[in-house]
Design an enzyme around this catalytic site. Structure first.
Site, short mmCIF file in Angstrom:
data_model
loop_
_atom_site.label_atom_id
_atom_site.label_comp_id
_atom_site.label_asym_id
_atom_site.label_seq_id
_atom_site.Cartn_x
_atom_site.Cartn_y
_atom_site.Cartn_z
N HIS A 239 24.67 -57.68 38.46
CA HIS A 239 24.37 -56.24 38.37
C HIS A 239 23.33 -55.88 39.43
O HIS A 239 22.81 -56.75 40.10
CB HIS A 239 23.93 -55.83 36.96
CG HIS A 239 22.63 -56.41 36.49
ND1 HIS A 239 22.45 -57.77 36.32
CD2 HIS A 239 21.44 -55.84 36.17
CE1 HIS A 239 21.21 -57.99 35.90
NE2 HIS A 239 20.57 -56.84 35.81
N HIS B 249 20.22 -54.55 39.57
CA HIS B 249 18.76 -54.55 39.48
C HIS B 249 18.13 -55.40 40.58
O HIS B 249 18.62 -56.49 40.89
CB HIS B 249 18.31 -55.05 38.09
CG HIS B 249 18.51 -54.04 37.01
ND1 HIS B 249 18.53 -54.35 35.66
CD2 HIS B 249 18.71 -52.69 37.08
CE1 HIS B 249 18.71 -53.24 34.95
NE2 HIS B 249 18.84 -52.23 35.79
N ASP C 6 15.64 -57.34 40.87
CA ASP C 6 15.27 -58.75 40.64
C ASP C 6 16.51 -59.65 40.61
O ASP C 6 16.40 -60.86 40.45
CB ASP C 6 14.42 -58.91 39.36
CG ASP C 6 15.15 -58.52 38.10
OD1 ASP C 6 15.85 -57.49 38.11
OD2 ASP C 6 15.02 -59.24 37.08
N HIS C 7 17.69 -59.04 40.81
CA HIS C 7 18.94 -59.82 40.89
C HIS C 7 19.60 -59.71 42.26
O HIS C 7 20.49 -60.50 42.58
CB HIS C 7 19.92 -59.35 39.81
CG HIS C 7 19.43 -59.61 38.42
ND1 HIS C 7 19.99 -60.56 37.60
CD2 HIS C 7 18.40 -59.06 37.73
CE1 HIS C 7 19.32 -60.58 36.46
NE2 HIS C 7 18.36 -59.68 36.51
N HIS D 229 23.73 -53.30 29.54
CA HIS D 229 22.43 -53.36 30.24
C HIS D 229 22.48 -52.43 31.44
O HIS D 229 21.59 -51.60 31.64
CB HIS D 229 22.18 -54.81 30.65
CG HIS D 229 20.92 -55.04 31.41
ND1 HIS D 229 19.67 -54.92 30.85
CD2 HIS D 229 20.71 -55.40 32.70
CE1 HIS D 229 18.75 -55.18 31.77
NE2 HIS D 229 19.35 -55.48 32.91
N ASP E 192 21.94 -60.32 32.77
CA ASP E 192 21.04 -59.78 31.76
C ASP E 192 21.82 -59.21 30.58
O ASP E 192 21.33 -58.31 29.88
CB ASP E 192 20.15 -58.67 32.35
CG ASP E 192 19.08 -59.22 33.27
OD1 ASP E 192 18.91 -60.45 33.35
OD2 ASP E 192 18.38 -58.39 33.91
N HIS F 30 16.96 -64.91 32.59
CA HIS F 30 15.53 -64.87 32.27
C HIS F 30 15.19 -65.90 31.19
O HIS F 30 16.02 -66.22 30.33
CB HIS F 30 15.12 -63.49 31.74
CG HIS F 30 15.14 -62.40 32.77
ND1 HIS F 30 14.08 -62.14 33.61
CD2 HIS F 30 16.11 -61.51 33.10
CE1 HIS F 30 14.39 -61.12 34.40
NE2 HIS F 30 15.62 -60.72 34.12
ZN ZN Z 1 18.69 -56.33 34.76
#
Ligand code: ZN
Length: 240
Positions: free
Chosen positions: A55, A57, A59-60, A111, A130, A168
């Site tokens: 996805h 985001h 941090d990905h 998410h 996530d 995570h």
């Molecule tokens: Zn995420």
């Protein structure tokens, strides 16, 4: 046989390196930070050939462009999201391949709306981003409880021994909420004790697997969408 290597990043992210010795190919799943990935590749003598995103985001995906520039790797990510440097759009039923290993794309909105998971049937593993965490699930930033409930159910249709690689290390906090949500469930309580001991020893608690999540994940144990939605909202403000 694939080698799967976790690369910790930020405070609690796991970026996953996937290496196929037979073909010499290496993929990275959700590289939020390029630096630790380049260091790990260098140390192992692996050449990055593919970047897979679950996805959008940051941090990905934050390392996509730097890794693509440094290695020439191909970027594959969800068709319905904005993915930096994406070369290949992935939709339900599409697949990625690493050497002879094939991963099917499963759309798992909730998410985020375009979130995907990658399921490798023969390798009995899935990268779930996530969407699902050990004893937990992602927050509903974009999707509805209905969507997430269905997405988790789809992951639970995978074979029990499928390893689930989440993005995570949230398990301890999730386990504490799970005991609150499932009082009297001895299996959940036992897993909390196990997770506490693992974290005290500094060990990772992921990957998890489908069978374990079916037995101990409070969001999967929620019997219906209404109860799922209640638990998701409660967990958002739960302080363990
Ligand atoms: Zn995420």
């Amino acid at each position: 046989m694939l080698d799967i290597v976790p690369v910790p990043a930020f405070s609690d992210n796991y970026l996953w390196l996937v290496h196929d010795k037979a073909s010499g190919e290496t993929a990275v799943v959700d590289p939020g930070d390029p630096a630790p990935i380049l260091a790990e590749l260098d140390q192992r003598g692996w050449r990055l050939t593919q970047i897979w995103n679950t996805h959008w985001h940051p941090d990905h995906t934050g390392g996509n462009l730097a890794l693509k520039q440094a290695t020439g790797a191909t970027v594959s990510g969800p068709a319905n999201e904005t993915i930096p440097g994406r070369d290949v759009e992935l939709r339900e039923g599409d697949s990625v391949t690493l050497g002879s290993h094939l991963g099917r794309v499963i759309e798992v909105p909730g998410h985020t709306l375009g979130h995907i998971a990658l399921f490798f049937d023969e390798d009995r593993m899935a990268f779930v981003g996530d969407t699902l965490f050990a004893m937990g699930c992602g927050r509903l930033f974009e999707g509805t409880p209905d969507q997430m409930h269905l997405s988790l159910a789809r992951l639970m249709e995978l074979p029990d021994d499928t390893k689930l690689y989440c993005a995570h290390e949230y398990t301890l906090s999730n386990a504490r909420y799970a005991v609150h949500a499932e009082p009297g469930n001895g299996t959940v309580a036992a897993r909390l004790a196990e997770v506490e001991a693992m974290r005290e020893r500094g060990e990772m608690t992921v990957p998890t697997n489908v069978g374990l999540e079916r037995a101990t994940n409070p969001f999967i144990l929620a019997g219906n969408v209404a109860e799922f939605a209640r638990r998701r909202a409660e967990k958002d403000s739960f302080r363990s």
